[in-house]
Design an enzyme around this catalytic site. Structure first.
Site, mmCIF file in Angstrom:
data_model
loop_
_atom_site.group_PDB
_atom_site.id
_atom_site.type_symbol
_atom_site.label_atom_id
_atom_site.label_comp_id
_atom_site.label_asym_id
_atom_site.label_seq_id
_atom_site.Cartn_x
_atom_site.Cartn_y
_atom_site.Cartn_z
ATOM 1 C CE1 TYR A 1 0.278 1.859 4.249
ATOM 2 C CE2 TYR A 1 0.694 -0.483 4.557
ATOM 3 C CZ TYR A 1 0.765 0.819 5.023
ATOM 4 O OH TYR A 1 1.331 1.086 6.247
ATOM 5 C CB CYS A 2 1.564 3.992 -1.809
ATOM 6 S SG CYS A 2 0.380 4.111 -3.166
ATOM 7 C CD GLN A 3 -1.354 9.157 2.114
ATOM 8 O OE1 GLN A 3 -0.464 8.590 2.730
ATOM 9 N NE2 GLN A 3 -2.408 9.662 2.725
ATOM 10 N N GLY B 1 -2.411 4.540 -4.064
ATOM 11 C CA GLY B 1 -2.435 3.356 -4.914
ATOM 12 C C GLY B 1 -1.502 3.389 -6.109
ATOM 13 C CG PHE C 1 -2.208 5.040 5.152
ATOM 14 C CD1 PHE C 1 -2.277 3.971 6.028
ATOM 15 C CD2 PHE C 1 -2.070 6.314 5.663
ATOM 16 C CE1 PHE C 1 -2.205 4.172 7.402
ATOM 17 C CE2 PHE C 1 -1.989 6.532 7.032
ATOM 18 C CZ PHE C 1 -2.053 5.458 7.905
#
Length: 121
Positions: free
Chosen positions: A84-86, A88, A113
């Protein structure tokens, strides 16, 4: 004008090719689906360290996308990888890199996130 139309068709075709190719190796999971499996997987936050320090999913390891190539040794190919990142986009790029290096079971959190409502640290 004809050149512009041809260029747009080529760009659109390329984007569609990348999208469908990515769907073959990357599963995008809802928060509930992600929550069901992330404890049995390698949970990787691909955001930068300063973002990770501000808050991350409980149990996640921080391997920023910018360091992923150098830190592949930290990931096992025989276990699922949950990314995951902020939002996608970085996790999708990380998944592409992992796929090229032989990782097969790769998932990402839909919306990243910022859409996570579970426990964070």
């Amino acid at each position: 004008m004809e050149f512009l139309v041809i260029a747009l068709v080529i760009v659109f075709g390329f984007l569609m090719f990348r999208y469908f190719r990515q769907r073959n190796f990357l599963k995008t999971l809802t928060e509930d689906q992600f929550r069901e499996g992330y404890r049995k997987a390698q949970l990787i936050d691909v955001r930068e360290p300063q973002e990770f320090k501000k808050g991350h999913i409980l149990g996640a390891r921080n391997i920023p996308l910018t360091q992923m190539k150098q830190r592949l040794i930290e990931l096992r190919k025989d276990k699922p990888v949950y990314l995951y990142c902020q939002s996608g986009s970085r996790s999708a790029r990380a998944a592409q890199l992992l796929h090229k290096k032989g990782y097969e079971d790769i998932s990402q959190l839909k919306g990243g996130f910022k859409k996570w409502s579970g426990k964070i640290k």
